[in-house]
Enzyme design. Structure first.
Site, PDB file in Angstrom:
ATOM      1  N   LYS A  70      36.462  36.048  47.393  1.00 27.78           N
ATOM      2  CA  LYS A  70      36.744  34.531  47.256  1.00 27.78           C
ATOM      3  C   LYS A  70      37.025  34.084  47.927  1.00 27.78           C
ATOM      4  CE  LYS A  70      36.231  35.301  42.311  1.00 27.78           C
ATOM      5  NZ  LYS A  70      37.104  35.597  41.264  1.00 27.78           N
ATOM      6  N   GLN A 114      43.200  37.319  38.298  1.00 25.77           N
ATOM      7  CA  GLN A 114      41.450  37.678  38.054  1.00 25.77           C
ATOM      8  C   GLN A 114      41.858  39.039  36.537  1.00 25.77           C
ATOM      9  OE1 GLN A 114      38.925  37.704  40.204  1.00 25.77           O
ATOM     10  NE2 GLN A 114      38.002  39.277  39.352  1.00 25.77           N
ATOM     11  N   ASP A 137      38.699  28.286  36.779  1.00 27.72           N
ATOM     12  CA  ASP A 137      38.107  29.630  35.713  1.00 27.72           C
ATOM     13  C   ASP A 137      37.827  28.369  34.747  1.00 27.72           C
ATOM     14  OD1 ASP A 137      37.752  31.545  36.357  1.00 27.72           O
ATOM     15  OD2 ASP A 137      39.295  32.580  36.504  1.00 27.72           O
TER      16      ASP A 137
END
Ligand code: GUN
Length: 310
Positions: A70, A114, A137
């Site tokens: 990422k 994460q 997200d």
């Protein structure tokens, strides 16, 4: 399109397969390149460089690889990357403190924590602590609520990527029966909402569903996100259906090494499906591309609010 079985056709197998496999890698590259061009234009116009903060708690090797990728891609498109690697023993309060700092930092437009998190931390408390306009997200209750109401918000990256792949082969999904296997907050539930928004008839099968195979066989569009490698066999698929495989599991290979496989037995599904995503090279690359897309959207939205109040 009629069903195509290589062994029954006079055409060479390569021609039959041609166009069936959805090129997630290529579509993700095109999206990433487009985000890169748009970031350059956004910065040229005098706006702040978009910044993405990624937080990893613990040292799960797969998660470490994901967050490093990422960061690499974030730099590639000209954004700022802020990495926070915290120890496995981090408490929920320590993580919430960091999120409060990131929420208040004007250089940061997107925050991603994460998953999975260590057992002492409640993922719902953490995702809800991220400011909704920085929740790239799309997992917090504000963005999840917006999606369930069918109104604009930030859409979770993996299901958004799946939708883009579906749109690459379906101009219009109205009236199609979409079956989603897996009901996670990360993929299955938001995927079902996105398919509803596309006017599909949506069925969600999950761990307690008794007739998942029969439901799958009814699907014009089948999205599989269970994490159970090889769950979906060739005879689970309706001839001509579009199959999106979200699963990615590392398994031992014949050569003593390992390989990545999906939730769908690809070799069995390929002759039956109308279109199918491979693993690797299908959904996986789309997730990061969509994260970059969401971060640019978040930076634009923040800038629009700043412009309106100046
Ligand atoms: N872990 C696996 N996929 C994801 C994702 O899309 N977002 C987050 N935050 N964690 C993940």
């Amino acid at each position: 399109m009629s069903m195509l079985f290589p062994e029954k056709s006079s055409e060479p197998a390569s021609q039959i397969v041609d166009g069936k496999i959805i090129d997630g890698k290529g579509i993700a590259r095109a999206l990433t390149d487009q985000v890169g061009r748009e970031v350059a234009k956004f910065v040229e116009q005098g706006n702040t460089i978009p910044g993405l903060a990624v937080v990893l708690v613990g040292n799960d090797p797969a998660s470490e690889v994901y967050v490093k990728n990422k960061a690499i891609q974030t730099h590639r498109v000209g954004m700022r990357s802020f990495m926070h690697m915290l120890p496995q023993s981090t408490s929920q309060d320590e993580l919430l403190d960091l999120i409060a700092q990131l929420n208040a930092n004007p250089k940061i437009h997107g925050i991603l924590v994460q998953l999975p998190l260590p057992a002492q931390i409640d993922p719902v408390a953490v995702t809800n602590a991220i400011a909704p306009h920085k929740d790239v997200d799309g997992l917090g209750e504000v963005n999840a609520g917006r999606l369930s109401l069918g109104i604009d918000g930030i859409v979770p990256c993996t299901p958004l990527g799946c939708l883009m792949l579906l749109k690459s082969v379906h101009e219009d999904m109205t009236g199609k029966h979409a079956v989603v296997i897996g009901a996670s907050n990360l993929v299955g539930k938001p995927m079902a909402q996105l398919l509803l928004k596309e006017n599909c008839t949506v069925t969600v099968a999950h761990i307690h569903t008794r007739n998942t195979k029969e439901l799958a066989r009814e699907a014009d569009i089948l999205v599989v996100a269970t994490g159970k490698s090889g769950l979906v066999r060739g005879d689970w698929i309706k001839p001509g259906a579009t199959v999106i495989d979200v699963g990615i599991t590392r398994v031992p290979a014949e050569n003593g090494k390992t390989r990545l496989v999906g939730d769908v037995v690809f070799d069995e599904a390929l002759p039956v499906a109308g279109h199918i995503t491979p693993v690797p090279g299908g959904v996986g690359p789309m997730t990061i591309a969509c994260l970059l897309h969401n971060t640019l959207q978040a930076a634009r939205a923040t800038q629009a609010v700043a412009d309106a109040s100046s």
